[in-house]
Write an enzyme that holds these catalytic residues in place. Sequence first.
Site, mmCIF file in Angstrom:
data_model
loop_
_atom_site.group_PDB
_atom_site.id
_atom_site.type_symbol
_atom_site.label_atom_id
_atom_site.label_comp_id
_atom_site.label_asym_id
_atom_site.label_seq_id
_atom_site.Cartn_x
_atom_site.Cartn_y
_atom_site.Cartn_z
ATOM 1 N N LYS A 1 -10.951 -0.787 6.823
ATOM 2 C CA LYS A 1 -9.690 -0.687 7.550
ATOM 3 C C LYS A 1 -10.030 -0.314 8.999
ATOM 4 O O LYS A 1 -10.951 0.474 9.242
ATOM 5 C CB LYS A 1 -8.851 0.407 6.889
ATOM 6 C CG LYS A 1 -7.622 0.842 7.667
ATOM 7 C CD LYS A 1 -6.758 1.736 6.791
ATOM 8 C CE LYS A 1 -5.724 2.466 7.614
ATOM 9 N NZ LYS A 1 -4.543 2.868 6.862
ATOM 10 N N ARG B 1 1.385 10.092 1.054
ATOM 11 C CA ARG B 1 1.941 11.044 2.015
ATOM 12 C C ARG B 1 3.159 11.730 1.415
ATOM 13 O O ARG B 1 3.749 12.601 2.029
ATOM 14 C CB ARG B 1 2.349 10.317 3.307
ATOM 15 C CG ARG B 1 1.159 9.737 4.025
ATOM 16 C CD ARG B 1 1.546 8.906 5.231
ATOM 17 N NE ARG B 1 0.459 8.001 5.543
ATOM 18 C CZ ARG B 1 0.475 7.128 6.518
ATOM 19 N NH1 ARG B 1 1.515 7.041 7.317
ATOM 20 N NH2 ARG B 1 -0.545 6.329 6.721
ATOM 21 N N GLU C 1 0.884 -1.172 0.000
ATOM 22 C CA GLU C 1 0.000 0.000 0.000
ATOM 23 C C GLU C 1 0.916 1.214 0.000
ATOM 24 O O GLU C 1 1.609 1.478 0.978
ATOM 25 C CB GLU C 1 -0.880 -0.014 1.263
ATOM 26 C CG GLU C 1 -1.704 1.245 1.440
ATOM 27 C CD GLU C 1 -2.282 1.376 2.855
ATOM 28 O OE1 GLU C 1 -2.619 0.347 3.485
ATOM 29 O OE2 GLU C 1 -2.365 2.522 3.335
HETATM 30 C C1 3PG Z 1 -1.026 3.357 8.242
HETATM 31 O O1 3PG Z 1 -0.887 4.354 7.620
HETATM 32 O O2 3PG Z 1 -1.873 2.531 7.921
HETATM 33 C C2 3PG Z 1 -0.206 3.237 9.445
HETATM 34 O O3 3PG Z 1 0.481 4.417 9.672
HETATM 35 C C3 3PG Z 1 0.762 2.129 9.481
HETATM 36 O O4 3PG Z 1 0.968 2.028 10.824
HETATM 37 P P1 3PG Z 1 2.310 1.449 11.438
HETATM 38 O O5 3PG Z 1 3.412 2.377 10.982
HETATM 39 O O6 3PG Z 1 2.089 1.523 12.932
HETATM 40 O O7 3PG Z 1 2.470 0.058 10.942
#
Ligand code: 3PG
Length: 237
Positions: free
Chosen positions: A154, A70, A66
Amino acid sequence: MFSKMNISIKRMPGLCGRSDTEKSAMNRILEKLSEIGIVPVIKIDDANDAAPLAHALSDGGIPAAEVTFRTSCASSAIIAMREACPDMIVGAGTVVTVAQADEAIAAGAQFIVSPGFDPAVVRYCISRSMPVLPGCVTPTEIMAAMNIGLDVVKFFPASDFGGVKTIKALSAPFGQMKFVPTGGVNENNLEEYLSQSSVLFVGGSYMATGAMISSHDWQSVASKSRAAADVVARVRG
Ligand code: 3PG
């Protein structure tokens, strides 16, 4: 024990105009992600890193990503990953506007993830026959997702919203809903999340952190991915 998910997007009102072929293509992507079990959440600053990253994830047994919107190179990275590893499932994350969804789809994204539930973004993705996973953590958000026709959301940020305990509580009234917990998923809790029958797959950044990507530490990406793939095989195999 985990049993094979029955993913149906068939009752989506927004999908009424979709052909069976389009619906099954959408389901196939979610089924493949469910089989892979974990989707690396990627923040990439340089599109030149996308191809080696795709190879490292695939070599580690996790042919999915994914790519979050950003950074400004997200869509270029999606294009590069799909070119480098055509069998990989590459989606777009942190999609918060219809314009970003449109850009992601044009780049070849095969699924769209959003941190929250925005009806316009969700409807747009459905209209483009694109699997979409909006972030939902409350009963109200889940009902909004259900009523637009979704049966997978999600669950983000998972650890801050109670993790497995909250997913179990939500699964009582929303037994048909499948969750994709993301945010705080790591080597210590991966097995617990994957063991839940209401969890379709999980997302996490720990197999391909920003530091690993910027330092081109593809070996760590592959080995963390391999370890995650082994957990998936053990828990769900
Ligand atoms: C996301 O964007 O889905 C999360 O920021 C991923 O979270 P993590 O860095 O805690 O795995």
